[in-house]
Design a protein around this motif. Structure first.
Motif, PDB file in Angstrom:
ATOM      1  N   ARG A 136      -7.267  -2.247  11.501  1.00 26.99           N
ATOM      2  CA  ARG A 136      -8.207  -2.872  10.363  1.00 26.99           C
ATOM      3  C   ARG A 136      -8.798  -4.167  11.158  1.00 26.99           C
ATOM      4  NH1 ARG A 136      -3.923  -1.959   6.506  1.00 26.99           N
ATOM      5  NH2 ARG A 136      -4.008   0.408   5.971  1.00 26.99           N
ATOM      6  N   LYS A 155       0.952  -1.209   0.017  1.00 22.10           N
ATOM      7  CA  LYS A 155      -0.078   0.066  -0.063  1.00 22.10           C
ATOM      8  C   LYS A 155       0.805   1.140  -0.033  1.00 22.10           C
ATOM      9  CE  LYS A 155      -4.470   1.056   1.804  1.00 22.10           C
ATOM     10  NZ  LYS A 155      -5.444   0.748   2.825  1.00 22.10           N
ATOM     11  N   ASN A 196     -11.071  -1.858   4.878  1.00 20.94           N
ATOM     12  CA  ASN A 196      -9.661  -1.759   4.139  1.00 20.94           C
ATOM     13  C   ASN A 196      -9.226  -0.476   4.413  1.00 20.94           C
ATOM     14  OD1 ASN A 196      -7.908  -2.619   2.049  1.00 20.94           O
ATOM     15  ND2 ASN A 196      -8.899  -0.926   0.657  1.00 20.94           N
ATOM     16  N   THR A 197     -10.036   0.403   5.068  1.00 20.18           N
ATOM     17  CA  THR A 197      -9.206   1.661   5.437  1.00 20.18           C
ATOM     18  C   THR A 197      -9.718   2.065   6.828  1.00 20.18           C
ATOM     19  OG1 THR A 197     -11.053   3.024   4.686  1.00 20.18           O
ATOM     20  CG2 THR A 197      -9.128   2.654   3.079  1.00 20.18           C
ATOM     21  N   ASP A 231      -5.112   6.928   6.312  1.00 17.52           N
ATOM     22  CA  ASP A 231      -5.393   6.001   5.417  1.00 17.52           C
ATOM     23  C   ASP A 231      -6.221   5.889   4.262  1.00 17.52           C
ATOM     24  OD1 ASP A 231      -4.815   3.122   4.717  1.00 17.52           O
ATOM     25  OD2 ASP A 231      -6.448   2.323   6.429  1.00 17.52           O
ATOM     26  N   GLY A 232      -5.925   5.341   3.069  1.00 18.61           N
ATOM     27  CA  GLY A 232      -6.806   5.470   1.809  1.00 18.61           C
ATOM     28  C   GLY A 232      -7.122   4.005   1.399  1.00 18.61           C
ATOM     29  N   ASP A 233      -7.820   4.319   0.253  1.00 19.09           N
ATOM     30  CA  ASP A 233      -8.229   2.732  -0.523  1.00 19.09           C
ATOM     31  C   ASP A 233      -7.012   2.281  -1.157  1.00 19.09           C
ATOM     32  OD1 ASP A 233     -10.994   2.767   0.674  1.00 19.09           O
ATOM     33  OD2 ASP A 233     -11.624   3.952  -1.251  1.00 19.09           O
ATOM     34  N   GLU A 234      -6.246   3.312  -1.884  1.00 21.70           N
ATOM     35  CA  GLU A 234      -5.292   2.606  -2.811  1.00 21.70           C
ATOM     36  C   GLU A 234      -3.654   3.132  -2.260  1.00 21.70           C
ATOM     37  OE1 GLU A 234      -5.951   1.014  -5.226  1.00 21.70           O
ATOM     38  OE2 GLU A 234      -8.032   1.255  -5.064  1.00 21.70           O
TER      39      GLU A 234
END
Length: 413
Positions: free
Chosen positions: A339, A114, A349-350, A372-375
């Motif tokens: 998480r 990530k 996921n975030t 924190d982000g998705d990607e």
């Protein structure tokens, strides 16, 4: 040699040694000093061109040459399994580290599973709503707003340096009683606080002038500063030296290739404490798939005290990029643990909350956030708070740390 002796021929250039009760080795010495052998009767002879000079020893004389005692010599252990376990463990650790992807700078984290992106805060919409109030109060501290108790105005004016700001505006001061009530904190001794901060400022200047090491800064400056700053919160928050805390294997970050990222540690953590918090932690761990620790590290006391803020310190000459990389690796593992604690049913996921982290160089304190982000994960640089080399700088950092303490006990809790 005796003056009456004839000069040696070219093939007889080796020195003749005089007879004495303690004969001397006749081979040329490797340095300025001549090696001596006790009780050896050396008779000098004219050397032949084809032979080296020999020692003429009687049969009852023995050269005192010592043979090495391999049994007692620690350099030659006869049984490697008898060596301390720490030696074997460190060898294993080195092999393990070699199989991990090294992290020496923020650029290395661009290739993480990530990826990590570093940005400089420009607008408030780059922060989630749960971080904007903390940023605003930290910005106030950096601009000397509400940093000094009203009752200490004259004393601080007299104690401050000529390099400090004038502190003439009312906005620099606040009322202790009102602050304690609005922040669910206890009133503290402002006079004793000033004395402590004067000592910390003097130690900060000394540490910089003497080029003291990072551990010295931690022990002499940062630890006492954290003590005085978090005192109003009583036992609801604590700070810990976590320089030896390791990251549990399931929460190590990964390289895009699949290899584990090299683990990094930080210097201090501010955690949530108290009896009610401890009870809630153990109740949560009862149903967790991983019940070793509430955090991403099982090092005591992190097992039962949730980490709210992580702090990385460096001596004045330390690498800022390395400090950010250490914070990023450590807090990325923290996010990973958060998480898993959300529960498998949520398939999270975030992590919605942005975690504040602190970077310290010498006496300079700065606030950053990890979002924190998705990607990817963003490391957001925000504001430099102050420098503990001055009294006013110490008050700035203390006010900032109290804002962090309040965030931990309210928003994060």
């Amino acid at each position: 040699s005796h003056p009456s002796d004839s000069p040696p021929s070219p093939n007889q250039l080796k020195r003749k040694m005089p007879k004495s009760s303690g004969a001397t080795m006749v081979s040329p010495p490797p340095s300025d000093q001549t090696s001596q052998i006790d009780d050896a009767d050396v008779t000098p002879r004219a050397p032949s061109p084809s032979k080296r000079r020999r020692l003429d020893l009687s049969s009852d004389q023995v050269l005192p040459f010592r043979q090495p005692d391999f049994a007692s010599d620690r350099r030659f252990p006869d049984d490697l399994s008898s060596q301390p376990s720490s030696t074997k463990t460190s060898t294993t650790d080195r092999k393990s580290n070699r199989s991990r992807s090294p992290v020496k700078s923020m650029l290395d984290l661009r290739l993480a599973e990530k990826p990590m992106e570093t940005i400089i805060l420009d607008t408030l919409d780059q922060l989630p709503p749960n971080a904007t109030a903390l940023f605003a109060s930290s910005l106030d501290a950096s601009q000397c707003r509400n940093i000094i108790p009203h009752c200490m105005r004259e004393r601080v004016q007299a104690a401050k340096s000529i390099l400090d700001p004038a502190l003439d505006a009312e906005s620099h001061y606040y009322d202790i009683q009102s602050w304690a009530e609005s922040h669910s904190a206890k009133v503290w001794d402002a006079v004793e606080e000033l004395r402590t901060l004067q000592k910390i400022a003097a130690r900060s200047r000394e540490a910089e002038l003497m080029s003291l090491t990072e551990p010295a800064w931690n022990a002499r400056v940062h630890e006492p500063l954290l003590d005085v700053a978090l005192e109003p919160f009583g036992d609801s928050v604590s700070h810990w030296d976590v320089t030896r805390a390791s990251i549990n294997k399931p929460y190590l970050g990964k390289h895009s290739s699949g290899a584990e990222l090299q683990a990094k540690m930080v210097d201090f953590c501010i955690t949530l404490n108290g009896k009610s918090m401890a009870k809630a932690v153990w109740k949560r761990l009862e149903t967790a798939s991983d019940n070793h620790s509430i955090n991403h590290s099982s090092t005591s006391p992190l097992r039962e005290h949730p980490i709210a803020i992580s702090i990385e310190t460096k001596a004045p000459g330390g690498s800022r990029d390395e400090a950010k990389a250490q914070l990023s690796v450590w807090v990325t593992s923290h996010l990973k643990r958060l998480r898993t604690l959300s529960g498998p049913s949520k398939n999270l996921n975030t992590v919605a909350i942005a975690l504040p982290v602190v970077e310290v160089h010498g006496g300079e304190w700065s606030l950053l956030f990890l979002r924190d982000g998705d990607e990817d994960i963003q490391l957001i640089q925000t504001v430099k708070i102050g420098d503990t080399k001055s009294i006013v700088g110490c008050y700035q950092v203390v006010a900032f740390l109290r804002h962090l303490g309040f965030w931990a006990t309210s928003v994060y809790r």
